[in-house]
Each structure stands twice: as structure tokens, then as C-alpha cells.
Design a protein around this motif. Structure first.
Motif, PDB file in Angstrom:
ATOM      1  N   TYR A 100      41.287  44.999  35.275  1.00 60.42           N
ATOM      2  CA  TYR A 100      42.491  45.817  35.313  1.00 60.42           C
ATOM      3  C   TYR A 100      43.451  45.244  34.289  1.00 60.42           C
ATOM      4  CZ  TYR A 100      46.865  47.790  36.990  1.00 60.42           C
ATOM      5  OH  TYR A 100      48.063  48.428  37.065  1.00 60.42           O
ATOM      6  N   ARG A 108      49.224  41.894  31.658  1.00 61.43           N
ATOM      7  CA  ARG A 108      48.650  41.388  32.897  1.00 61.43           C
ATOM      8  C   ARG A 108      47.188  41.753  32.862  1.00 61.43           C
ATOM      9  NH1 ARG A 108      47.133  39.164  36.989  1.00 61.43           N
ATOM     10  NH2 ARG A 108      47.254  39.858  39.149  1.00 61.43           N
ATOM     11  N   HIS A 115      43.860  41.489  35.398  1.00 59.97           N
ATOM     12  CA  HIS A 115      43.329  41.077  36.699  1.00 59.97           C
ATOM     13  C   HIS A 115      41.831  41.326  36.707  1.00 59.97           C
ATOM     14  CE1 HIS A 115      43.165  40.312  40.962  1.00 59.97           C
ATOM     15  NE2 HIS A 115      42.494  41.422  41.112  1.00 59.97           N
ATOM     16  N   ARG A 141      38.614  41.912  38.953  1.00 61.59           N
ATOM     17  CA  ARG A 141      38.082  42.148  40.292  1.00 61.59           C
ATOM     18  C   ARG A 141      36.751  41.418  40.339  1.00 61.59           C
ATOM     19  NH1 ARG A 141      34.302  44.318  43.573  1.00 61.59           N
ATOM     20  NH2 ARG A 141      35.084  45.407  45.392  1.00 61.59           N
ATOM     21  N   PHE A 163      34.294  36.733  44.811  1.00 59.48           N
ATOM     22  CA  PHE A 163      35.477  36.458  45.613  1.00 59.48           C
ATOM     23  C   PHE A 163      35.534  37.402  46.809  1.00 59.48           C
ATOM     24  CE2 PHE A 163      40.022  37.438  46.330  1.00 59.48           C
ATOM     25  CZ  PHE A 163      40.458  36.191  46.725  1.00 59.48           C
ATOM     26  N   ILE A 164      35.281  38.675  46.521  1.00 62.25           N
ATOM     27  CA  ILE A 164      35.422  39.669  47.571  1.00 62.25           C
ATOM     28  C   ILE A 164      34.230  39.607  48.525  1.00 62.25           C
ATOM     29  CG2 ILE A 164      35.561  42.150  47.961  1.00 62.25           C
ATOM     30  CD1 ILE A 164      37.231  42.182  45.325  1.00 62.25           C
ATOM     31  N   GLN A 170      34.335  36.617  51.320  1.00 61.83           N
ATOM     32  CA  GLN A 170      35.272  36.504  52.441  1.00 61.83           C
ATOM     33  C   GLN A 170      34.651  36.880  53.766  1.00 61.83           C
ATOM     34  OE1 GLN A 170      38.654  39.039  52.668  1.00 61.83           O
ATOM     35  NE2 GLN A 170      37.911  40.345  51.061  1.00 61.83           N
ATOM     36  N   ASP A 220      40.473  47.015  45.071  1.00 64.74           N
ATOM     37  CA  ASP A 220      41.233  45.835  44.691  1.00 64.74           C
ATOM     38  C   ASP A 220      42.684  45.949  45.126  1.00 64.74           C
ATOM     39  OD1 ASP A 220      41.442  43.426  43.609  1.00 64.74           O
ATOM     40  OD2 ASP A 220      41.535  44.044  41.531  1.00 64.74           O
ATOM     41  N   ILE A 221      43.270  44.793  45.393  1.00 68.21           N
ATOM     42  CA  ILE A 221      44.720  44.717  45.567  1.00 68.21           C
ATOM     43  C   ILE A 221      45.212  43.634  44.626  1.00 68.21           C
ATOM     44  CG2 ILE A 221      46.634  44.201  47.118  1.00 68.21           C
ATOM     45  CD1 ILE A 221      44.936  45.009  49.428  1.00 68.21           C
ATOM     46  N   THR A 222      46.221  43.924  43.879  1.00 69.34           N
ATOM     47  CA  THR A 222      46.788  42.887  43.038  1.00 69.34           C
ATOM     48  C   THR A 222      48.268  43.188  42.847  1.00 69.34           C
ATOM     49  OG1 THR A 222      46.532  41.671  40.996  1.00 69.34           O
ATOM     50  CG2 THR A 222      46.203  44.019  40.873  1.00 69.34           C
ATOM     51  N   ALA A 223      48.907  42.411  42.007  1.00 69.78           N
ATOM     52  CA  ALA A 223      50.334  42.622  41.804  1.00 69.78           C
ATOM     53  C   ALA A 223      50.665  42.397  40.334  1.00 69.78           C
ATOM     54  CB  ALA A 223      51.149  41.688  42.685  1.00 69.78           C
ATOM     55  N   ILE A 247      49.683  46.598  43.585  1.00 70.46           N
ATOM     56  CA  ILE A 247      48.865  47.687  43.064  1.00 70.46           C
ATOM     57  C   ILE A 247      47.571  47.768  43.853  1.00 70.46           C
ATOM     58  CG2 ILE A 247      47.686  48.553  41.039  1.00 70.46           C
ATOM     59  CD1 ILE A 247      49.773  46.756  39.482  1.00 70.46           C
ATOM     60  N   HIS A 290      43.887  49.696  44.234  1.00 68.38           N
ATOM     61  CA  HIS A 290      42.879  50.568  43.630  1.00 68.38           C
ATOM     62  C   HIS A 290      41.939  51.012  44.745  1.00 68.38           C
ATOM     63  CE1 HIS A 290      44.003  48.718  39.754  1.00 68.38           C
ATOM     64  NE2 HIS A 290      43.577  49.840  39.253  1.00 68.38           N
ATOM     65  N   MET A 341      42.251  39.453  49.392  1.00 67.92           N
ATOM     66  CA  MET A 341      42.958  40.029  48.239  1.00 67.92           C
ATOM     67  C   MET A 341      44.453  39.835  48.423  1.00 67.92           C
ATOM     68  SD  MET A 341      40.998  43.624  47.853  1.00 67.92           S
ATOM     69  CE  MET A 341      39.252  43.792  48.045  1.00 67.92           C
TER      70      MET A 341
END
Ligand code: SF4
Lengths: 403, 167, 180
Positions: free
Chosen positions: A350, A361, A363, A365, A369-370, A373, B60-63, B76, B78, B114
């Protein structure tokens, strides 16, 4: 699960013991810490701690021009760096509106599928080691070296490849690369077959993996799993098929799907994916024959770094080189999300751009990591030895986990 | 590609949440909306459960941090509808000094880490989160490293004096 | 005939029925050819170490067949990969748990100097917290380079005086890291 003894409340045997697994435990293949509460050998609860190699990729990325971010992506999932490299290049190309020639797309697919194979080799090989079979690992690792040799021909490096440039490749594939690739395509399938015959119906292996760590499709989706893990749970979500990039739509391949998401079906899905990857590479080689052989990057001089000799001898190239390095080419101020099917799942980028030379910025994904969890919640009630196998079949890569 | 177009999607959401969302744009075909933190969970729940939309997959979650804005931090989301193969991006901007937003862990289990990551990086506090601790950085860190004012390099380094580099 | 070669004898005095050399050399020879490494592999460089251990490069040829995952039995700490500040205390703890004689090898740019990660979260070289004997450059170093580093450790081990660990110089070095 079955045979679990029931203790009365004041039984001294009822006491729980705490086990600190990691962060440098050999069975974890990386730096993961799990503090587990054990009742005998059964896990009652667990807490995962991560971040032991947090390297601040996203912060660094805000300080680097686009083409310098490629080496960072190498170090995300370092078992399959080329996929990350290509994913990043494609994200930037999407942002800048660069169309790549078909030949570049096909070459990219070859490299990405090789990377997928090398990643699955490690994961499945190590899964074998964890169930007590070292042989398969040694057989397969030999062919990972063969893949690395192909990378070396293409880009000069083995692990952290930094393959390609924005717009294509840095140089053309040479004849040796193709001959090594053909050799690999000839020699690897029999070894893969042998590997499968060592494991698929091996009593010990099946007993250790079948029915272990079953995951339903709903749980997998709720935890946003992706990649082979999600497919093993029965959801046929593959970015390559759903949102094709790099001309995957021209290819004919299947998305293998498992049944109950246990360790065994993850193993089978990964093996099957290796076969599909081989198919993709073969098709790409056939398609490449129809393409002009001298095209290996898009014609975008404002973004594609010219070769060094050109820079020294050619005025125009020098100017472009200067412009790219100093970041003087305007880029659109917008945001873009692009994802590719990494070896572990949906690898997304992103990117928010403000028109400068570095992202405002960025990011990542990161599938590991996801995916990871769910590890602690799903370990509840499992035997410790099963939890170890579960961890290696999740194929969590520390670099991708911690970013 | 997708079975529903962005217009239909927008119309569908707008009929349910009249006036609570603003359209930011459609960069590269990805519908981007902005909303407030009061209704974000309702919107996410609706998107997930509505039978024609089914955004069941939280990508996804981000900022993001814009220090000079009145509402400096944006969270943010998605989402991806696997059935319709369409994605959506939702932004929520939070006012300075009050970085609170309700947690999405009630909608997706996967939102847990996240959100912890977002907290770790930006200091966004997700109200109702079951276990909001730092995840990547050391626990005793006090700053939030992804905010723009935080330096990239370790300010305590002693071996990086300017005179070594002729500066 | 097998083509396995046996390591040569150190310099010494040889005569009919006897061979004399100093204890230092004999012990050094034995130690150098049966080092037990503790692979402290955190990230990318660790994958290259995997390749070094596997069939193609085979570190076992140098007497390092037995990986010791317990610091108590290890001679050589091979630090491969980025060490974040969060990991620093763990690494130090592992080093402290090792018994003398112990050697440390920093494999890769990250372990040697922080590498490309000049950031707030990464330790800028493990020599900030523990002493290092051999640095192997590269990002990641090729398996050949790791083996070269290993051979250099062997040289150190062979030529080191038995009592080096009692020398004031070494004591001072440890004290500078706050290790007793
Ligand atoms: S030196 Fe390079 S390859 Fe090794 S851990 Fe650091 S970044 Fe990874």
C-alpha cells in the motif's frame, strides 16, 4: 482431545507448568517466542511475542527513493525474494502507469515461480525434518541450490536477489540461464516425485500430520489467512487467479485446494503448487519463443536506470541517470494498493505517494504476520509436539513477520 | 472484473448510510471512502454481512500520519469481497490528541494484530481491543516510531559524528 | 582407498616410537577440528547457513558436524542475521551461558555492523554487546564465505595459547563489556 485425563481440583498433578519456547529455540526455525501453559504435554494457553528482528522497513522506506526500496523487499520473505521484488516493481509501475512488454511479464513469471518452488522446498523439507525425516530435506535442498544458480545467472546473487528494475530487468537472461532452467525442469520433477513417495503415504509422517491443527474455512477467513494455508482450508483464493498481474491470465494453471486445513493438507497443497509452478514455467518458456529476444524492459527512460556504459558515454543517458538518482521526475500524487501471491499468501503493497522521490507512506501487507496470529489461539488443547509441527507448516518467515 | 461495479457499491452503501460517508476517489479502480469513527464499526459490519456485498475478507488495517492536518492520523481499512472480487478502502481520520477508534476485532479475529501494529507504530488506541500492547517494538518504548517527527536513525549513536563524513 | 584425509600432526619432535609436542598445540588441534557451533540464526543470513550445512556445501567437512543448540555445550557462537534491540539481551544471555573457551563469529553485514538497517530498532553490530572474534562480510555472505570465516576461527583456535582466557588483556576486554 482424546485420552485427556481429568484431574480433580485439589490434585497436585493438576498444576500447570510454564514453558518458554523461544526466541532462540531450535524447533521454531526463527525468532518466535511463545510462552505456553502446559498441562502435562498439552497446551492450555499460549502467548506469542514477536518483534525480535523488527527492522523498521516501513520507516526506512519513507526515506528511500523507489528504486532503493527493492533491496528492502528482498529481506521480507527471504526464502522467496524475487516475488517481493517483482511485487514492488509492479506496484510502482501501476503508480506510474508503466506498461511492461509481454516478454518481461513472462520472464517475471519464470523467476517468481522459481521463487515459489524454492520457498515450498524449504517449508516442506523442514516439515519433514520436524517429523523426523532428514532425507527429504537433503534431497530437496540440492535443487534449491539449482534454483539459486539460475538466479545467479540472472542477477548475480543468491538469496537477497534484488532482481529487476522498475520497468523490467536489469539485463537480459543469458543462454546459460535458460540452459540451467531447462536442466532444472528436467531434473526436478523426478526428485519431487520421489520426495512425495517418501512422505505422502509414510505411516509415521501421516500419523504425525493428519488431523493436526485442523482449521475451518470460516476461521481461516476470519483470521485473514491467505496463500497455501487458506487454500488448504478449502478456500480457493489465489491472487494470481483472482486478480491476475504480470499476464498470469495468459496461462493455464490450477489452484490446488485442500480439505480440512490440517498440516497434512497444507503439505499436499504446497507440493501440488510446486507442480503447478513447474507447469507455469514450462508454458512461459514456450511463450517466450514467440517474443523478440532482445526486449527485457519497458521503454521508460525516465524511470529505468540506464546501463552504466551508457551513462558514461551518452549524454541523454547521463541526464536520465541524474534525473532518476536525484528524484527529479514528477510522480503522480495518489495512492495505490497492489498485491501479489507471495509464497505465503497475499503480499500487498500500500503506497501513498505525494509526488516526491520517496513514498510518503509504504505499508506492507505481510502474509506471515497475519497468518501467524492464529498460532497461539489454535494451539490451545494441542500436544506440544503437534504445536511444533504446526508452526513449521505455517512457514512463518521471521523477516516477513517482524518487518 | 468484479461482479459489482464501484457505482453500484457506492449506491448500495449510500442508501444504508446516507450522508455518513464521503467519496475520496477511485485511484486505480479501488473505491476509497472516508467516514467518521462513530459509524465505522457499523459500516464494516454491514459490508461484511450484507448478502450482496460480502466483504468477508479483511485485507489490512494500517494508518498514516499527516502532521500538518487538523486531523493528523488516518486509520485505513482495506476490505476484499472474495465473492464479487472487488476491494474497498475506508479511511477514518482522528483529531489531534484524541486518537481513539473502536476496535474491529469484534468483526474479524484477524484485526487483532493489525490493530496492535497500528497502535505500536502510530499510537492509535483501539477502544475495546482485548490486548492492546506493543507488538514489534520493545515494551518500554515511549514514542510512536512511524509518526513523521520520529527520526529514522537512532539518535543515541556515538559512532556517527558529522566530522567522520566531512560534514 | 578412501579419500578422507586426516589432519596433519602439529610441529613437534619425532623419533622412534614417540612424538612430542606442546600441550597447547595438541589441544588446539583437537579443539579446532571438533568445534560445536551454536547457530544463532535470526534472519536471511540464517538461510544461507542452512545452505552451508546442507549437502551442497557441507560444513561438517570441517568438523562442525554437531550443531549444539544448547549454549552450555557450544564452543562457537555463530550470529547470523539482524539483531534488533529487542533481541540484544537474549543474545548476551546466550553468550554468558556459554562456557570458556568460547568464540564468536558475526556472519553478515547486520551482525557485524547493522548492515543496511541504520534504524532505531536495530543494534548496530553485535560487538556493542559481546566481543567478536571473526567478522564475515556480505549480505548475505555466500556459503563459501561462511566456511572461510569458519576456517579463520579454526586458525585462531589452533594457534591460541591455552591460557589466553586468563590473560589480563582478555580479562580487560571482557570487563569492557561488563562481563566477569
Ligand atoms: S546481512 Fe543482509 S542477508 Fe544477512 S541478515 Fe542482514 S539483511 Fe539479511
Amino acid at each position: 482431545m482424546q485420552n485427556h485425563p481429568v484431574y480433580s481440583d485439589n490434585d497436585p498433578q493438576n498444576e500447570l507448568s510454564t514453558l518458554n519456547l523461544g526466541p532462540t529455540h531450535p524447533a521454531t526455525h526463527g525468532v518466535f517466542q511463545n510462552v505456553l501453559q502446559l498441562d502435562g504435554e498439552r497446551i492450555v494457553s499460549g502467548v506469542s511475542t514477536i518483534g525480535y528482528i523488527h527492522r523498521a522497513f516501513e520507516k526506512i522506506a519513507e526515506h528511500r527513493p523507489f528504486y532503493q526500496i527493492t533491496p528492502l523487499t528482498d529481506r521480507l520473505n527471504y526464502c522467496s525474494s524475487p516475488i517481493n521484488n517483482m511485487g514492488w516493481h509492479m506496484t510502482v509501475e501501476k503508480l506510474l502507469g508503466i506498461e511492461t512488454p509481454k516478454r518481461v511479464d513472462y520472464l517475471r513469471i519464470i523467476v517468481m515461480e522459481l521463487a515459489r518452488i524454492s520457498d515450498h522446498i524449504i517449508c516442506n523439507g523442514v516439515l519433514g525434518v520436524d517429523t523426523g525425516a532428514f532425507t527429504g530435506f537433503l534431497y530437496m535442498m540440492e535443487y534449491r541450490e539449482a534454483i539459486y544458480e539460475i538466479y545467479e545467472e540472472v542477477c548475480g546473487s543468491r538469496l537477497t536477489t534484488n532482481i529487476g528494475r522498475i520497468g523490467g530487468f536489469e539485463r537480459n537472461f543469458n543462454a546459460i540461464a535458460f540452459s540451467k532452467l531447462r536442466k532444472f525442469l528436467k531434473e526436478f520433477p523426478p526428485v519431487l516425485k520421489e520426495f512425495e513417495s517418501l512422505f505422502n503415504r509414510n505411516r509415521i509422517f501421516v500419523d504425525r500430520t493428519k488431523g493436526v491443527a485442523e482449521v475451518t474455512a470460516e476461521a481461516a477467513l476470519s483470521y485473514s489467512w491467505s496463500g497455501p494455508l487458506l487454500r488448504a482450508a478449502g478456500v480457493d483464493y489465489d491472487v494470481r487467479a483472482m486478480n491476475p498481474y504480470s499476464s498470469y491470465e495468459d496461462f493455464d494453471f490450477e489452484v490446488p485446494v485442500g480439505e480440512n486445513g490440517d498440516v497434512y493438507s497444507r503439505f499436499l497443497v504446497r507440493n501440488e503448487e510446486m507442480k503447478q509452478s513447474l507447469r507455469l514455467i514450462e508454458q512461459a518458456l514456450v511463450k517466450l519463443e514467440k517474443e523478440p529476444t532482445d526486449i527485457f524492459h519497458a521503454d521508460v527512460p525516465e524511470f529505468y536506470l540506464p546501463p552504466k556504459e551508457e551513462v558514461y558515454n551518452n549524454m541523454e543517458a547521463l541526464i536520465y541517470h541524474f534525473k532518476i538518482v536525484m528524484g527529479e521526475v514528477p510522480t503522480p500524487a495518489t495512492e495505490v494498493y497492489h498485491s501479489v501471491e507471495g509464497a505465503n499468501g497475499e503480499l500487498g503493497f500500500y503506497l501513498v505517494n505525494d509526488g516526491g522521490r520517496a513514498p510518503y507512506r509504504l505499508h506492507f501487507r505481510r502474509p506471515s504476520f497475519i497468518n501467524y496470529q492464529m498460532y497461539a489461539p489454535m494451539s490451545r488443547g494441542m500436544l506440544l509436539s503437534d504445536a511444533i509441527i504446526n508452526m513449521s507448516s505455517l512457514n512463518v518467515i521471521a523477516g516477513e513477520l517482524d518487518a | 472484473m468484479g461482479k459489482i461495479t464501484n457505482e453500484e457499491l457506492l449506491k448500495n452503501i449510500n442508501t444504508k448510510f446516507e450522508g455518513q460517508l464521503t467519496l475520496v476517489g477511485e485511484p486505480f479502480g479501488l473505491l476509497t471512502l472516508e467516514t467518521g469513527r462513530e459509524q465505522i464499526i457499523d459500516i464494516l459490519t454491514y459490508l461484511k454481512t450484507d448478502l450482496s456485498l460480502q466483504f468477508i475478507y479483511l485485507t489490512d488495517i494500517t494508518a498514516i500520519h499527516y502532521p500538518e492536518q487538523e486531523k493528523p492520523i488516518g486509520v485505513i481499512y482495506h476490505l476484499h469481497s472474495l465473492i464479487n472480487n472487488v476491494r474497498i478502502r475506508i479511511k477514518v481520520f482522528l483529531p489531534d490528541g484524541d486518537f481513539h477508534i473502536p476496535t474491529a476485532t469484534t468483526v474479524w479475529d484477524g484485526a487483532n494484530w493489525m490493530e496492535r501494529e497500528t497502535y505500536d507504530y502510530f499510537g492509535v488506541i483501539f477502544d475495546g481491543h482485548p490486548d492492546l500492547r506493543r507488538i514489534l517494538n520493545v515494551d518500554d518504548m515511549t514514542a510512536f516510531p512511524m509518526r513523521k517527527e520520529f527520526p529514522l536513525e537512532d539518535p543515541n549513536r556515538v559512532d556517527k559524528k558529522d566530522y567522520f563524513f566531512g560534514r | 582407498m578412501s579419500d578422507i584425509q586426516i589432519v596433519g600432526a602439529p610441529a613437534g619432535v619425532e623419533g622412534a616410537g614417540f612424538f612430542a609436542t606442546s600441550l597447547d598445540k595438541a589441544v588446539g588441534l583437537a579443539r579446532a577440528n571438533s568445534l560445536w557451533p551454536l547457530p544463532f540464526a535470526t534472519s536471511c543470513c540464517g538461510i544461507e547457513f542452512m545452505a552451508t550445512m546442507a549437502s551442497h556445501y557441507d560444513l561438517s567437512r570441517f568438523g562442525a558436524e554437531r550443531l549444539s543448540f544448547s549454549p552450555r555445550q557450544a564452543d562457537l557462537l555463530m550470529v547470523m542475521g539482524t539483531i534488533a534491540k529487542k533481541m540484544g539481551p537474549v543474545l548476551r544471555q546466550v553468550y554468558l551461558q556459554m562456557a570458556e573457551p568460547r568464540w564468536v563469529m558475526a556472519v553478515g553485514a547486520c551482525a557485524s555492523s547493522g548492515g543496511i538497517f541504520d534504524t532505531y530498532s536495530v543494534l548496530q553490530g553485535i560487538d556493542e554487546i559481546i566481543p567478536v572474534d571473526v567478522y564475515v562480510p556480505g549480505c548475505p555472505p555466500r556459503p563459501e564465505a561462511i566456511i572461510d570465516g569458519f576456517i579463520n576461527i579454526q586458525k585462531l583456535v589452533k594457534t591460541e595459547s591455552l591460557r589466553r582466557r586468563n590473560e589480563p588483556e582478555y580479562q580487560k576486554l571482557l570487563a569492557s563489556y561488563g562481563i566477569q
